[in-house]
Write an enzyme that holds these catalytic residues in place. Structure first.
Site, PDB file in Angstrom:
ATOM      1  N   SER A 151      19.383   4.786  48.143  1.00  0.00           N
ATOM      2  CA  SER A 151      18.322   5.525  47.459  1.00  0.00           C
ATOM      3  C   SER A 151      17.953   4.876  46.132  1.00  0.00           C
ATOM      4  O   SER A 151      17.059   5.333  45.442  1.00  0.00           O
ATOM      5  CB  SER A 151      18.741   6.985  47.261  1.00  0.00           C
ATOM      6  OG  SER A 151      20.036   7.024  46.708  1.00  0.00           O
ATOM      7  N   HIS A 175      21.191 -16.339  36.246  1.00  0.00           N
ATOM      8  CA  HIS A 175      19.984 -16.971  36.775  1.00  0.00           C
ATOM      9  C   HIS A 175      19.724 -18.359  36.162  1.00  0.00           C
ATOM     10  O   HIS A 175      19.544 -19.339  36.867  1.00  0.00           O
ATOM     11  CB  HIS A 175      18.749 -16.091  36.546  1.00  0.00           C
ATOM     12  CG  HIS A 175      18.864 -14.721  37.149  1.00  0.00           C
ATOM     13  ND1 HIS A 175      19.593 -14.459  38.281  1.00  0.00           N
ATOM     14  CD2 HIS A 175      18.327 -13.529  36.786  1.00  0.00           C
ATOM     15  CE1 HIS A 175      19.502 -13.174  38.578  1.00  0.00           C
ATOM     16  NE2 HIS A 175      18.739 -12.578  37.690  1.00  0.00           N
TER      17      HIS A 175
HETATM   18  C1  BG6 Z   1      17.320  -9.227  37.417  1.00  0.00           C
HETATM   19  C2  BG6 Z   1      17.504  -8.696  36.022  1.00  0.00           C
HETATM   20  O1  BG6 Z   1      18.465  -9.898  37.825  1.00  0.00           O
HETATM   21  O2  BG6 Z   1      16.233 -10.108  37.442  1.00  0.00           O
HETATM   22  C3  BG6 Z   1      16.244  -8.040  35.518  1.00  0.00           C
HETATM   23  O3  BG6 Z   1      18.569  -7.757  36.010  1.00  0.00           O
HETATM   24  C4  BG6 Z   1      15.060  -8.957  35.683  1.00  0.00           C
HETATM   25  O4  BG6 Z   1      16.383  -7.668  34.168  1.00  0.00           O
HETATM   26  C5  BG6 Z   1      14.987  -9.523  37.091  1.00  0.00           C
HETATM   27  O5  BG6 Z   1      13.880  -8.213  35.407  1.00  0.00           O
HETATM   28  C6  BG6 Z   1      13.917 -10.574  37.219  1.00  0.00           C
HETATM   29  O6  BG6 Z   1      13.787 -10.940  38.557  1.00  0.00           O
HETATM   30  P1  BG6 Z   1      12.400 -11.480  39.109  1.00  0.00           P
HETATM   31  O7  BG6 Z   1      12.722 -11.954  40.483  1.00  0.00           O
HETATM   32  O8  BG6 Z   1      11.448 -10.333  39.075  1.00  0.00           O
HETATM   33  O9  BG6 Z   1      11.974 -12.566  38.195  1.00  0.00           O
END
Ligand code: BG6
Length: 489
Positions: free
Chosen positions: A14, A241
């Site tokens: 959910s 990331h």
């Molecule tokens: C997530 C983060 O891992 O990645 C978020 O927790 C962020 O804060 C998001 O907004 C961004 O992902 P994308 O794919 O939308 O660039």
């Protein structure tokens, strides 16, 4: 042999991620014929809900990417008929046993493979892993568990989580997602590097002056303040990331494209890096800003965030890799929320041409004349190379121009969402794009000492207005290493 079946249980069905990303990605895979013939999807969460209610919730988010008009409705209906819901507590083995019975009804007579997606807070990861592993008695099939960050908040808590999970699961069963690894241009990095003679030989300190990894979002933490305040941008974006992109960018050539070979190289380069020093990080936090009559809220205006929070929503960092390929090359990272645009890109600034015949044309600012390779991960995916070029005509005037591979112009069709690729890989047992535990440890080692210092010294973030380009401190940090951010010049 017997046919096999796969059941995919989305634990935390959910939640936002499940609704916005996981179910739509599963549907996209189904729509494109990528899911196995026999599959069943279960949503699991605490709230009471019927199958119909779950279907109703997710149906609004499913989109048909190709042949939009044709069999979209039928496909959506077929897919929804294979989605079910089971309500249960995350710590209850009994509730998972009930789920197990239901899963078995779909598995009879077939090799039963099970994938669990833990779209839940990390404090219940271990409980769910325990329950899920005791319920699945699929002796001749596999059981895999996808977990999503946060994997702890520092080296110690991350190691503890890993230890907890490994009581019930082997490393081979744990799929740690970093969804940036599923993004098209991140996957393409290796292709670009290793299959192009014009890039690979240049990929070192000899020709590269600096590398910039830039993440910006034009929205704040609205609605997620509670989660975010416990982590901050360094843990939310940089440690995972951006660092993952850096590892792929900077690793040595792997022995093969095999997942273990690639991850071995990633760990190696992470372990060659020096832990981040406090003086190599700048932090910021957005404050409210009025623009065009609209008031954009500051980070601490969020009711779920403490008024005196020092949590960074922006950070810039300078990292170094202590190996023969990259010695002395600054890798600069910048990540922020509530900035002026939404963009993720990798910028590679090359060195000056020695003895450049045309240097007079550039005045004293030779930096402006160096080549720069930009890999725009999102939005509007592109790879372009800034070169110097003669402006056509009788004179000798030079121009900066782009060799431009713009995806929308070159390739038709939409680019799949990162979660599609990652889910498909997990179903197929391809672990290349998932984070191995030693990679995770290495990543935390780089950030943990600095994070602890930042927090114990209560370093105050530099405030920047919502919608701006972020704190000016980022420029000073870059300038210390003779770098100019490519996205602002
Ligand atoms: C997530 C983060 O891992 O990645 C978020 O927790 C962020 O804060 C998001 O907004 C961004 O992902 P994308 O794919 O939308 O660039």
């Amino acid at each position: 042999g017997a046919e096999s079946t796969v059941t995919i249980t989305v634990v935390g069905a959910s939640g936002d991620l499940a609704k916005k990303k996981i179910f739509p990605a599963l549907f996209a895979l189904y729509y494109e014929g990528c899911l196995p013939k026999h599959f069943t999807i279960y949503g699991y969460a605490r709230s009471k809900m019927t199958d119909a209610e779950l279907r109703n919730i997710i149906s609004g988010k499913l989109t048909c990417r190709i042949d939009k008009s044709e069999n979209c409705g039928d496909k959506t209906e077929e897919f929804l008929q294979r989605c079910f819901y089971h309500s249960g507590q995350y710590k209850s083995e009994d509730d998972f046993r009930e789920l197990d019975k239901k899963l078995k009804e779909h598995e009879t007579g077939r090799v039963a493979n099970r994938l669990f997606y833990l779209s839940i807070p990390p404090n219940v990861f271990v409980d769910v892993a325990r329950c899920a592993s005791c319920s699945s008695s699929s002796a001749n099939g596999w059981t895999r568990v996808i977990v999503e960050k946060p994997f702890g908040r520092d080296s110690e808590s991350s190691a503890e989580l890993t230890k907890g999970l490994k009581q019930y699961l082997s490393e081979e069963q744990i799929y740690r997602i970093d969804h940036y690894l599923g993004k098209e241009l991140v996957e393409n990095l290796s292709v670009l590097r290793f299959s192009n003679l014009v890039f690979e030989p240049l990929w070192s300190r000899q020709y590269i002056r600096n590398v910039q990894l830039i993440f910006s979002e034009d929205f704040g933490t609205e609605g997620r303040g509670g989660y975010f305040d416990n982590y901050g941008i360094i843990r939310d974006i940089m440690q995972n990331h951006l660092l993952q992109i850096l590892a792929l960018f900077a690793m040595e050539t792997p022995v093969s494209l095999d997942g273990e070979d690639i991850r071995n190289e990633k760990v190696k380069v992470l372990r060659s890096m020096m832990p981040l020093q406090l003086e190599n990080i700048v932090i910021g936090q957005y404050k409210s800003h009025v623009k065009g009559g609209v008031t954009y809220p500051g980070y601490t205006d969020d009711k779920t965030v403490p008024k005196n929070s020092l949590t960074p929503t922006f950070a810039a960092a300078a990292l170094f890799i202590d190996n023969s390929r990259w010695d002395g090359v600054p890798f600069l990272m910048k990540a922020g929320k509530a900035l002026h645009n939404r963009r993720t890109e990798i910028r590679v600034q090359f060195r000056h041409v020695p003895g450049n015949l045309y240097k007079k044309k550039f005045g004293t600012d030779l930096d402006r004349a160096t080549n720069e390779l930009v890999i725009r991960v999102q939005p509007d995916e592109a790879i372009y190379l800034k070169i110097n070029n003669k402006i056509p005509g009788l004179g000798m005037r030079l121009d900066r121009s782009n060799l431009n591979l713009h995806y929308a112009a070159r390739y038709s069709g939409e680019i799949p969402d990162a979660y599609e690729r990652l889910l498909l890989d997990a179903i197929e047992g391809e672990r290349r794009l998932f984070i191995r535990s030693d990679e995770l440890d290495a990543a935390w080692s780089l950030f943990t000492p600095m994070l602890k210092e930042l927090e114990s010294k209560k370093v105050a973030p530099e405030l920047y207005p919502y919608g701006s380009r972020g704190p000016v401190g980022a420029h000073y940090l870059a300038a210390k290493y003779n770098v100019r951010w490519g996205d602002t010049s």
